[in-house]
Design a protein around this motif. Structure first.
Motif, PDB file in Angstrom:
ATOM      1  N   UNK A  28      -1.744   4.933   9.612  1.00 24.71           N
ATOM      2  CA  UNK A  28      -2.978   5.377   9.279  1.00 24.71           C
ATOM      3  C   UNK A  28      -3.466   5.325   7.805  1.00 24.71           C
ATOM      4  N   UNK A  29      -2.416   5.426   6.936  1.00 24.85           N
ATOM      5  CA  UNK A  29      -2.678   5.613   5.569  1.00 24.85           C
ATOM      6  C   UNK A  29      -1.586   4.813   4.672  1.00 24.85           C
ATOM      7  N   UNK A  30      -1.470   4.791   3.561  1.00 24.56           N
ATOM      8  CA  UNK A  30      -0.411   4.517   2.776  1.00 24.56           C
ATOM      9  C   UNK A  30      -0.121   5.446   1.796  1.00 24.56           C
ATOM     10  N   UNK A  31       0.939   6.063   1.778  1.00 23.35           N
ATOM     11  CA  UNK A  31       1.208   7.430   0.959  1.00 23.35           C
ATOM     12  C   UNK A  31       0.621   8.335   1.295  1.00 23.35           C
ATOM     13  N   UNK A  43      -2.379  -1.556   1.833  1.00 21.87           N
ATOM     14  CA  UNK A  43      -1.944  -1.290   3.169  1.00 21.87           C
ATOM     15  C   UNK A  43      -2.140  -2.343   3.963  1.00 21.87           C
ATOM     16  N   UNK A  44      -2.942  -3.430   3.992  1.00 24.84           N
ATOM     17  CA  UNK A  44      -3.238  -4.450   4.508  1.00 24.84           C
ATOM     18  C   UNK A  44      -1.822  -5.546   4.431  1.00 24.84           C
ATOM     19  N   UNK A  45      -1.467  -5.527   3.324  1.00 20.56           N
ATOM     20  CA  UNK A  45      -0.317  -6.348   2.896  1.00 20.56           C
ATOM     21  C   UNK A  45       0.944  -5.522   3.324  1.00 20.56           C
ATOM     22  N   UNK A  46       1.014  -4.322   3.116  1.00 21.90           N
ATOM     23  CA  UNK A  46       2.341  -3.808   3.952  1.00 21.90           C
ATOM     24  C   UNK A  46       2.372  -3.715   5.508  1.00 21.90           C
ATOM     25  N   UNK A  47       0.909  -3.666   5.986  1.00 25.61           N
ATOM     26  CA  UNK A  47       0.910  -3.956   7.430  1.00 25.61           C
ATOM     27  C   UNK A  47       1.284  -5.194   7.779  1.00 25.61           C
ATOM     28  N   UNK A  48       1.099  -6.180   7.129  1.00 23.86           N
ATOM     29  CA  UNK A  48       1.535  -7.489   7.285  1.00 23.86           C
ATOM     30  C   UNK A  48       2.945  -7.707   7.331  1.00 23.86           C
ATOM     31  N   UNK A  49       3.591  -7.130   6.378  1.00 27.15           N
ATOM     32  CA  UNK A  49       4.956  -7.124   6.039  1.00 27.15           C
ATOM     33  C   UNK A  49       5.566  -5.991   5.512  1.00 27.15           C
TER      34      UNK A  49
END
Length: 451
Positions: A28-31, A43-49
Motif C-alpha cells: 500500500x505504501x513505501x516506507x 513505489x511504482x518502480x519498486x512494484x515493478x521490481x
C-alpha cells in the motif's frame, strides 16, 4: 504496524550508523504513508521490481534495513532470507494480544501513539473464526521463517513485544548486530497504546474465553509425522493419449484393471518426465487426473505378500528375520499363522514409517498421505478415489472429462496368495489403525470388515 514494531524501529534508528526505513515492501505504501519514494526509487518502480529497492538498501551508507510483515510483497521474502549478510530480527507477540491490538487499531484508525492525551479509545469485538485465521497466518509465517533459516544455516534475533521495552535487551540487539553504539534510554516518541488488561479491551470477553478454551494450545491432538517425504513419481503416471485422463498410481496399485479401463477409451501414454507431462496437460484442456487409495489393512497385507514372495525382497526378508525377529517362514515355506505374521509386520511397519529402523520406507508400504503430498510437488489429483467406489467414481470422472466411460473389468483387489478375507480377525483392524493413523484420519477409512 503497532507499538512493538514502531518501538524496535525507533530504537534501531537511535543507534549510530543504523537506519530502519519502515515498511519498505508494504504493497500500500513505501516506507511510511506520506512518502513517495525511498532511496530514489518510487513505489511504482519498486512494484515493478522489488529487488531494485533491496539492492539500494544494501548499497546505501551504513547498516540499513526495513520492517517486513507476513502480508508484504512475497516476491522479496526469499531474497531477504537467503542473504546471510541480512540480519533477521523476529518480533513476536502473544497472538491474542496481537489480534485485540489489531482490532482496536482498525476501529480507531490509530496505529501508533506519541502522547497519551491523543489516544483514541475503542473496544475490540472478538470473532472466533477471524481469530483462528489470524492465528493460522501468524504461525504459518513464523514456521516458514524458522524452517528457511534452519535450512540455510542462519539464526535470527528473537524479541518479544514485552522485551522491546527492556533497555538491556535492545542493547543486546545492538551487540548482536555488531554495532558499537548503545542506547542510554528507551525512545521517548512512543507510548503503549492499550495498557489495560484484555478483560477491559474486549467487549465480549466471556465469549472469547469460552472460544479460546476450544483451541488445542499445545497441539495435543497432533499425530507426529517422521516419515520421509516422497517425490511426485511422475514417470509412473499413465494417461490417455487422446482423452484428457491421467492416472497417478500409489503402489501397490490397481494398475491392471485401471489400465484396461483407460485402454477402452483409447491409446495410452506413459514414461512421462515433468516436461512431457506439462506438454500433455497443455494439449488436453479440461484434463482430469486421479489416484486410488485403498484400505490401510489391505495395503499392509499386499506389502507383506510382496516381502514374502518377490525375489527382489530376499535381502529384506533376511533382515526382518535376523534383525527384527519377525516370524517370516523359511524360503519356500508357507506362513503357519499368517494373521499373527501380519500383526507383527504391522508393528514393524509403524517403527519403519517413523524412521526407527535401518530399512528405508518403501513405496509399497509408505502412507498414502505421503504419496499424495509427493504428487502435490508437481500436481494434485482432481479426484482421490476409494477402492470400494472405483466403478462409480471412474464413470463420474469420464463424464467430467467429456468421454464415454467403458465398463470397469471384473477384478479382485486382493492379489495376495493368501486372501485377507480368509484370515481376518478383529486384532488386525486395531494394528492397522496403530500403524496408519494419518491415512485413517485423512481419508476417513472405516474398519475393512465389520466384526
Amino acid at each position: 504496524m503497532r507499538t512493538g514494531s514502531n518501538l524496535v524501529e525507533a530504537a534501531l534508528n537511535l543507534l549510530d550508523g543504523v537506519t530502519c526505513f519502515g515498511e519498505a515492501f508494504n504493497p500500500v505504501l513505501i516506507g511510511y504513508p506520506s512518502r513517495k519514494d525511498m532511496l530514489g526509487i518510487t513505489k511504482d518502480e519498486r512494484d515493478a521490481d522489488p529487488k531494485q529497492l533491496w539492492k539500494a538498501l544494501r548499497k546505501a551508507e551504513g547498516l540499513n534495513g526495513c520492517r517486513y510483515f507476513h502480508d508484504h510483497d512475497p516476491r522479496i521474502l526469499d531474497t531477504m532470507l537467503d542473504d546471510p549478510r541480512c540480519a533477521k530480527i523476529i518480533l513476536t507477540r502473544n497472538p491474542i494480544e496481537s489480534y485485540v491490538s489489531l482490532k482496536i487499531a482498525r476501529a480507531t484508525g490509530q496505529w501508533k501513539l506519541g502522547d497519551a492525551k491523543h489516544r483514541k479509545a475503542a473496544s475490540a469485538q472478538f470473532d472466533a473464526v477471524e481469530f483462528e485465521e489470524h492465528l493460522e497466518g501468524l504461525q504459518g509465517f513464523q514456521i516458514r521463517l524458522m524452517n528457511h533459516l534452519q535450512r540455510s544455516g542462519q539464526t535470527a534475533f528473537y524479541i518479544d513485544y514485552e522485551d522491546a521495552q527492556d533497555l538491556d535487551v535492545l542493547n543486546g540487539l545492538a551487540a548482536w548486530l555488531g554495532v558499537e553504539s548503545r542506547l542510554t534510554a528507551l525512545p521517548d516518541s512512543l507510548v503503549v497504546q492499550n495498557p489495560e488488561p484484555l478483560e477491559a479491551k474486549v467487549a465480549n470477553f466471556a465469549a472469547m474465553e469460552a472460544s479460546l478454551s476450544r483451541l488445542d494450545r499445545f497441539n495435543l491432538s497432533r499425530t507426529p509425522n517422521f516419515e520421509p517425504r516422497r517425490g511426485p513419481a511422475v514417470p509412473g503416471f499413465i494417461a490417455c493419449k487422446e482423452a484428457g485422463l491421467l492416472y497417478m498410481p500409489i503402489r501397490p496399485a490397481l494398475s491392471a484393471p485401471i489400465r484396461d479401463w483407460m485402454a477402452g477409451i483409447g491409446p495410452l501414454e506413459e514414461g512421462f518426465s515433468q516436461k512431457t507431462l506439462r506438454q500433455w496437460k497443455r494439449k488436453h484442456t479440461g484434463h482430469r487426473s486421479f489416484t486410488v487409495v485403498r484400505h490401510p489393512l489391505m495395503r499392509a497385507h499386499l506389502a507383506l505378500n510382496a516381502v514374502l514372495h518377490r525375489d527382489a525382497m530376499a535381502e529384506t526378508r533376511a533382515i526382518l528375520r535376523k534383525a527384527y525377529k519377525l516370524p517370516l517362514p523359511a524360503e519356500g515355506d508357507a506362513a503357519k499363522d499368517y494373521a499373527a505374521l501380519l500383526v507383527a509386520f504391522l508393528g514393524w511397519l509403524k517403527a519403519n514409517i517413523n524412521g526407527q529402523t535401518s530399512l528405508p520406507v518403501r513405496d509399497i508400504w509408505a502412507t498414502q498421505s505421503a504419496h499424495v503430498q509427493g504428487f502435490a510437488q508437481f500436481a494434485l489429483p482432481d479426484l482421490i478415489i476409494r477402492e470400494d467406489r472405483l466403478a462409480e467414481d471412474l464413470a463420474y470422472l469420464a463424464t467430467a472429462a467429456g468421454v464415454d466411460a467403458p465398463p470397469l473389468p471384473d477384478f479382485d483387489g486382493d492379489t495376495g496368495e493368501i486372501k485377507l478375507a480368509d484370515i481376518w480377525e478383529p486384532g488386525l483392524e486395531a494394528a492397522a489403525r496403530e500403524t496408519y493413523p494419518r491415512d485413517f484420519m485423512q481419508f476417513g477409512f472405516e474398519d475393512w470388515k465389520a466384526a
